[in-house]
Design an enzyme around this catalytic site. Sequence first.
Site, PDB file in Angstrom:
ATOM      1  N   TYR A  34       5.254  50.727  -5.150  1.00 38.28           N
ATOM      2  CA  TYR A  34       6.641  50.386  -5.469  1.00 38.28           C
ATOM      3  C   TYR A  34       6.713  49.022  -6.154  1.00 38.28           C
ATOM      4  O   TYR A  34       7.337  48.866  -7.199  1.00 38.28           O
ATOM      5  CB  TYR A  34       7.484  50.388  -4.189  1.00 38.28           C
ATOM      6  CG  TYR A  34       8.950  50.128  -4.434  1.00 38.28           C
ATOM      7  CD1 TYR A  34       9.787  51.160  -4.856  1.00 38.28           C
ATOM      8  CD2 TYR A  34       9.509  48.872  -4.253  1.00 38.28           C
ATOM      9  CE1 TYR A  34      11.134  50.939  -5.088  1.00 38.28           C
ATOM     10  CE2 TYR A  34      10.843  48.632  -4.479  1.00 38.28           C
ATOM     11  CZ  TYR A  34      11.662  49.676  -4.888  1.00 38.28           C
ATOM     12  OH  TYR A  34      12.994  49.449  -5.115  1.00 38.28           O
ATOM     13  N   LYS A  38       7.853  48.389 -10.092  1.00 35.74           N
ATOM     14  CA  LYS A  38       9.019  47.566 -10.404  1.00 35.74           C
ATOM     15  C   LYS A  38       8.632  46.322 -11.202  1.00 35.74           C
ATOM     16  O   LYS A  38       9.364  45.913 -12.103  1.00 35.74           O
ATOM     17  CB  LYS A  38       9.770  47.184  -9.122  1.00 35.74           C
ATOM     18  CG  LYS A  38      10.376  48.386  -8.398  1.00 35.74           C
ATOM     19  CD  LYS A  38      11.357  49.146  -9.275  1.00 35.74           C
ATOM     20  CE  LYS A  38      12.045  50.259  -8.523  1.00 35.74           C
ATOM     21  NZ  LYS A  38      13.091  50.919  -9.300  1.00 35.74           N
TER      22      LYS A  38
END
Length: 136
Positions: A34, A38
């Site tokens: 994640y 990002k």
Amino acid sequence: MIALVLPHMREQGWGRIINISSIYGREHGGSIDYMAGKAGLIALSKHLALQLAPINVRVNSIAPGSIDFPGSTWERFQQNNPPEVVDEFIARNLPAGRFGWPEPIGEMVAFLSSDRADLVTGACINVDGGQSKSLF
């Protein structure tokens, strides 16, 4: 999506691209995949912003903090934990004293989409109630 809209933006000499990242693209939090995804989205936004600035296409990203909405991870967190666990998380992590909500994210998207943000490009703007710890 960017590849699909970019030819039209180049042709008209104007455009706005806004990517939704996360504060965890800039600092530790969440899983490694994640955070890496990002962070990559923030870097992509910055790179495109520099390439497209001369043709009046602005590219920015927004980094939300812990945003609660129906069906969200944070809704499940609150439903699946005792109130004292939720309260401790809020006290430790959310200086505003509550989870965020979607409307401020939408308002930032509206601003960045407007002509009022004409000099804003390559930015990653936190919308997190002070949750992030990074100085950058």
